[in-house]
Design an enzyme around this catalytic site. Sequence first.
Site, PDB file in Angstrom:
ATOM      1  N   GLU A 124      -8.294  -8.012   7.868  1.00  0.00           N
ATOM      2  CA  GLU A 124      -7.009  -8.144   7.179  1.00  0.00           C
ATOM      3  C   GLU A 124      -6.111  -9.207   7.823  1.00  0.00           C
ATOM      4  O   GLU A 124      -4.897  -9.209   7.615  1.00  0.00           O
ATOM      5  CB  GLU A 124      -6.300  -6.793   7.161  1.00  0.00           C
ATOM      6  CG  GLU A 124      -7.071  -5.705   6.436  1.00  0.00           C
ATOM      7  CD  GLU A 124      -6.369  -4.361   6.484  1.00  0.00           C
ATOM      8  OE1 GLU A 124      -5.353  -4.215   5.800  1.00  0.00           O
ATOM      9  OE2 GLU A 124      -6.845  -3.475   7.212  1.00  0.00           O
ATOM     10  N   GLY A 163       1.670  -3.437   4.186  1.00  0.00           N
ATOM     11  CA  GLY A 163       1.888  -4.844   3.896  1.00  0.00           C
ATOM     12  C   GLY A 163       3.350  -5.144   3.593  1.00  0.00           C
ATOM     13  O   GLY A 163       4.074  -4.313   3.042  1.00  0.00           O
ATOM     14  N   ARG A 186       2.960   4.489   4.378  1.00  0.00           N
ATOM     15  CA  ARG A 186       2.769   4.592   2.929  1.00  0.00           C
ATOM     16  C   ARG A 186       1.585   5.518   2.670  1.00  0.00           C
ATOM     17  O   ARG A 186       0.520   5.365   3.266  1.00  0.00           O
ATOM     18  CB  ARG A 186       2.494   3.207   2.344  1.00  0.00           C
ATOM     19  CG  ARG A 186       2.787   3.084   0.856  1.00  0.00           C
ATOM     20  CD  ARG A 186       2.236   1.792   0.292  1.00  0.00           C
ATOM     21  NE  ARG A 186       0.787   1.834   0.232  1.00  0.00           N
ATOM     22  CZ  ARG A 186      -0.012   0.892   0.743  1.00  0.00           C
ATOM     23  NH1 ARG A 186       0.488  -0.156   1.349  1.00  0.00           N
ATOM     24  NH2 ARG A 186      -1.330   1.013   0.641  1.00  0.00           N
ATOM     25  N   ASN A 199      -1.324   4.422   5.203  1.00  0.00           N
ATOM     26  CA  ASN A 199      -1.247   3.107   5.824  1.00  0.00           C
ATOM     27  C   ASN A 199      -0.071   3.127   6.799  1.00  0.00           C
ATOM     28  O   ASN A 199       1.075   3.343   6.387  1.00  0.00           O
ATOM     29  CB  ASN A 199      -1.039   2.033   4.756  1.00  0.00           C
ATOM     30  CG  ASN A 199      -1.185   0.631   5.294  1.00  0.00           C
ATOM     31  OD1 ASN A 199      -0.758   0.338   6.411  1.00  0.00           O
ATOM     32  ND2 ASN A 199      -1.779  -0.242   4.500  1.00  0.00           N
ATOM     33  N   GLU A 253      -5.206   8.190   1.311  1.00  0.00           N
ATOM     34  CA  GLU A 253      -5.128   7.667   2.676  1.00  0.00           C
ATOM     35  C   GLU A 253      -3.695   7.340   3.044  1.00  0.00           C
ATOM     36  O   GLU A 253      -2.796   7.349   2.190  1.00  0.00           O
ATOM     37  CB  GLU A 253      -6.001   6.428   2.845  1.00  0.00           C
ATOM     38  CG  GLU A 253      -5.635   5.277   1.936  1.00  0.00           C
ATOM     39  CD  GLU A 253      -6.620   4.108   2.055  1.00  0.00           C
ATOM     40  OE1 GLU A 253      -6.335   3.197   2.847  1.00  0.00           O
ATOM     41  OE2 GLU A 253      -7.655   4.133   1.367  1.00  0.00           O
TER      42      GLU A 253
END
Length: 328
Positions: free
Chosen positions: A29, A292, A270, A288, A286
């Site tokens: 990423e 982002g 998130r 995060n 999931e």
Amino acid sequence: MSTMPGPCRVSDPAVFGRVAVLMGGTSAEREVSLASGGNVLEALRSRDVDAFGVDGVPALVELIGKGRVDRVFNILHGGDGENGVLQGLLQALGVPYTGPGVLGSALTLDKIRTKQVWMAAGLPTPRYVRLPGGDDRGPEDIRNAARELGLPVFVKPSCEGSSVAVSRVLTEADLDDAVEVATSYPGELLMEQMVVGDEFTVAILADGTTHHTLPSIRIVPAGEWYDYNAKYVADDNQYLCPGLEGRAEDEIRRLALAAFETAACSGWGRVDVMRDRTSGAFLLLEINTAPGMTSHSLVPKAAAQVGIGFEELCWRVLEGTTGEGLTP
């Protein structure tokens, strides 16, 4: 359920000291992280924070050793930025940082272990099969897992984000492509029952020791599903915020907050959720822990819905630093 944190706790940017915005690194990423980090850096500087960019953990360690870092804004997506390694390092060195601590970071980067914790706590998540990594996994293991769960399924690395190396298997004919992708990935894989329905995400933002949920976002991809291209390249997706109304909105946000706190998370993050089209049930996917912050990213969209602009959002995330407390 409250969607709005209280007033900012810090008014003087000097309180934060010298802030290293950690980005880039070596994970899959990297490019997304560089884009996110550049945006965060610009936002903090616009509010007179003494912020500077740092590419990767080794460069950060060197600067800490020279006494040039007082605080870290972690926007290093994936890898050591989210697996507890960075968090443990900074904790040992006494340097405050954004996002969850060691346990929450390490746990939630691993999708399989996160699901195990949720299931133990009675939180809903799609059925799955764990596929071991390396030589312990063969093509037939993947086909057998698909038969056990029943199609359609997703096959994804347990410890990657941003839909990297994810395969969608709708029919037996799709299995060969999934096997090819999966066999090239050395780590553990998660095969997860595909939920046919709507995809949502719920942002979490700390205000002191209290976590607030921001309005949910319903993601309507222009393509067949919300893959890497849809997340970071395409401009024709729809993002509906709030994604739900009334009791359903309250329910998804309660579930997201429970998932976040059950996984020992703090600061900001998130939570991704699916809603089954037939039953209306919500199922957790999931978490995060370093979301982002690009032009396509979802936490800024949710924050804007309650009047928190991008610059203020970055400031608030910095206020939620793990470690040394802030004195306004």
